[in-house]
Design an enzyme around this catalytic site. Structure first.
Site, short mmCIF file in Angstrom:
data_model
loop_
_atom_site.label_atom_id
_atom_site.label_comp_id
_atom_site.label_asym_id
_atom_site.label_seq_id
_atom_site.Cartn_x
_atom_site.Cartn_y
_atom_site.Cartn_z
CG ASP A 29 -5.20 5.73 -4.72
OD1 ASP A 29 -4.20 4.76 -4.35
OD2 ASP A 29 -6.06 6.16 -5.53
CG ASN A 86 -4.76 -3.99 -2.38
OD1 ASN A 86 -4.93 -4.24 -1.28
ND2 ASN A 86 -5.11 -3.15 -2.80
N GLY A 92 -6.45 -8.33 -5.51
CA GLY A 92 -7.13 -6.21 -5.71
C GLY A 92 -5.94 -5.45 -6.24
CD GLN A 93 0.10 -5.75 -7.62
OE1 GLN A 93 0.35 -7.18 -7.60
NE2 GLN A 93 1.42 -5.07 -7.77
CG HIS A 99 1.49 0.38 -4.63
ND1 HIS A 99 0.82 0.00 -6.00
CD2 HIS A 99 0.01 0.35 -4.71
CE1 HIS A 99 0.13 -0.96 -6.27
NE2 HIS A 99 -1.27 -0.66 -5.67
CG HIS A 101 -3.33 1.48 -1.26
ND1 HIS A 101 -3.72 1.76 -1.74
CD2 HIS A 101 -2.98 0.27 -2.07
CE1 HIS A 101 -4.03 1.62 -2.74
NE2 HIS A 101 -3.24 0.31 -2.79
#
Ligand code: 5GP
Ligand code: ZN
Length: 113
Positions: A29, A86, A92-93, A99, A101
């Protein structure tokens, strides 16, 4: 397509790739929230888990197996980690390409912020 993860998958913008196969890519990230913060990304452009269906659900098994493998490689399999998806605005995307995390290397509080 104007999608940052599709651009990374197509090598149009750089990323630190830690794993890649025909169906998946995993990268560091760019704005890590933990000592280990990887993004596990299906190459198919799905907006979120809401686009998982009978045709593409096998990607979830591939992602979970990749999370196990990377957790081992990054030495967080024993200590633990958090695998987060998310979804949508309240979730909170910020990047509308599915994807996961993979976060580890520190204690994760609950509830999340
Ligand atoms: P979301 O907020 O959608 O759950 O997660 C998107 C993640 O992608 C964020 O953690 C953000 O730091 C990361 N990100 C956004 N743009 C880039 C980029 O260009 N490169 C990398 N490596 N990560 C990115
Ligand atoms: Zn995309």
């Amino acid at each position: 397509m104007d999608c940052v993860f599709c651009k990374i998958i197509n090598k149009e913008i750089p990323a630190k790739i830690v794993y890649e196969d025909e169906d998946l890519i995993a990268i560091n990230d760019a704005n890590p929230q933990a000592p280990i913060h990887l993004l596990l990304i299906p190459k198919q452009h799905l907006k979120s888990i809401m686009e998982i269906n009978d045709e593409n659900a096998q990607i979830l098994e591939q992602i979970i197996k990749l999370a196990q493998k990377l957790a081992g490689e990054f030495w967080i399999d024993e200590k633990g980690f958090r695998l987060v998806v998310n979804t949508g605005n309240d979730g909170g995307q910020t990047v509308p390409h599915l994807h996961f995390h993979l976060l580890g290397g520190r204690f994760m509080k609950w509830p999340p912020g």
